[in-house]
Design an enzyme around this catalytic site. Structure first.
Site, PDB file in Angstrom:
ATOM      1  N   ARG A 168      19.777  49.794 126.733  1.00  0.00           N
ATOM      2  CA  ARG A 168      19.796  50.909 127.670  1.00  0.00           C
ATOM      3  C   ARG A 168      20.556  52.087 127.057  1.00  0.00           C
ATOM      4  NH1 ARG A 168      21.073  46.182 130.494  1.00  0.00           N
ATOM      5  NH2 ARG A 168      19.610  45.609 132.161  1.00  0.00           N
ATOM      6  N   LYS A 193      25.101  45.950 132.016  1.00  0.00           N
ATOM      7  CA  LYS A 193      24.845  46.335 133.408  1.00  0.00           C
ATOM      8  C   LYS A 193      25.124  45.194 134.383  1.00  0.00           C
ATOM      9  CE  LYS A 193      21.204  48.257 136.357  1.00  0.00           C
ATOM     10  NZ  LYS A 193      19.792  48.705 136.414  1.00  0.00           N
ATOM     11  N   HIS A 288      18.150  39.797 130.458  1.00  0.00           N
ATOM     12  CA  HIS A 288      17.634  39.531 131.801  1.00  0.00           C
ATOM     13  C   HIS A 288      18.014  38.118 132.238  1.00  0.00           C
ATOM     14  CE1 HIS A 288      14.225  42.759 132.031  1.00  0.00           C
ATOM     15  NE2 HIS A 288      15.389  43.199 132.411  1.00  0.00           N
ATOM     16  N   TYR A 297       7.464  42.383 131.831  1.00  0.00           N
ATOM     17  CA  TYR A 297       7.201  43.025 130.541  1.00  0.00           C
ATOM     18  C   TYR A 297       6.501  42.096 129.546  1.00  0.00           C
ATOM     19  CZ  TYR A 297      10.709  46.386 132.168  1.00  0.00           C
ATOM     20  OH  TYR A 297      11.399  47.310 132.888  1.00  0.00           O
TER      21      TYR A 297
END
Length: 310
Positions: A168, A193, A288, A297
């Protein structure tokens, strides 16, 4: 009370009054007081602190901020939601309602300014399907062409690095050289995150990008660079501004560039990596936790998987 039934009836009535905000709550505290305290004590320790403070200050200018916090009801928050939906997207309203929820949750659990959160049970807006947009080679080349100058070169490097690693923008800009191991081609992200740390493997192209950033660092006279060892010296707002500007110029010759966002580089990178890595490897690289998020994805077709069965 003469009887147990009378005592229970009294208790039930008083409990209902407390939950309704009519009794037992400190009326001296307003919603503005809660916002100020939340900004002062809680926000600095949360991810996305800058975004949250900006939104909370906007909340403070709303007429709800003048109300005693104990007087707020679910219908008040529903009215706020409906008004906000006329101004911004459902996804933005949902994020802001989550912030309201965090504020009221602390007011209930820690400050004891509330008995029940007024957003409890309030319906969240229906969000549109998650964005999935790849970036073509032509779009990448056209946008990069318009990123010039020292700051533009850093945005260009960050964009390319995201396309290679699926990191990111915030993760890239927070990189420090002590967490970059070019010999083993690994970058360590101490805090991401979701709150976890993770190690990101570097492709040869990604390592080359970082090597290219070392020379300016060695020549830099910027004290901040020397002290904290940041790989990138630009800020998030600078990256966002320069990327948008380059995208606008690129759209003149290639109109499809108009809808490209910097974060789309992460999605494009995950799609590319899914063709070379299995699901567990991909999850480890991109961070993830949810397989459902990752499968969004995962781009391998049934025919590609069938070939692996032979």
């Amino acid at each position: 009370f003469p009887t147990k039934a009378q005592a229970q009836a009294w208790a039930t009535k008083r409990e209902a009054e407390i939950l309704a905000g009519h009794r037992g709550l400190p009326s001296k505290h307003t919603v503005a007081d809660a916002i100020d305290r939340f900004i002062r004590e809680v926000v600095p320790n949360r991810r996305g602190a800058r975004w949250e403070e900006i939104r909370l200050l906007k909340f403070r200018r709303h007429k709800l901020a003048l109300r005693p916090i104990g007087s707020l009801q679910a219908n008040d928050m529903a009215t706020w939601r409906d008004g906000r939906l006329k101004e911004v997207s459902p996804a933005s309203v949902a994020r802001e309602m989550n912030l309201w929820g965090a504020l009221f949750s602390v007011a209930v659990r820690e400050w004891r300014w509330l008995q029940v959160s007024p957003v409890r049970g309030v319906r969240r807006p229906v969000e549109p399907p998650a964005r999935r947009r790849g970036i073509s080679g032509d779009e990448i080349a056209e946008i990069i062409k318009h990123l010039n100058g020292p700051a533009g070169d850093q945005v260009k490097a960050a964009f390319k690095l995201s396309l290679e690693t699926a990191m990111r923008a915030g993760e890239i800009l927070s990189l420090t050289w002590d967490h970059v191991n070019l010999d083993q081609r690994v970058v360590t992200l101490p805090k991401t995150k979701n709150g976890d740390s993770r190690q990101v493997p570097l492709s040869r192209d990604a390592a080359t990008i970082l090597v290219g950033l070392q020379a300016p660092r060695e020549q830099a006279q910027d004290k901040e660079t020397a002290i904290n060892g940041r790989v990138f010296t630009i800020t998030g707002p600078t990256l966002d501004t320069l990327f948008r500007r380059a995208r606008g110029k690129a759209a003149i010759d290639l109109p499809s560039c108009k809808t490209v966002r910097f974060h789309d580089a992460r999605g494009e990178a995950i799609t590319r990596l899914s063709r070379r890595l299995d699901v567990l490897e991909l999850a480890r690289v991109v961070g993830h936790r949810s397989l459902a998020s990752l499968m969004f994805y995962y781009a391998k077709t049934a025919s590609e998987i069938a070939k692996k069965l032979d």
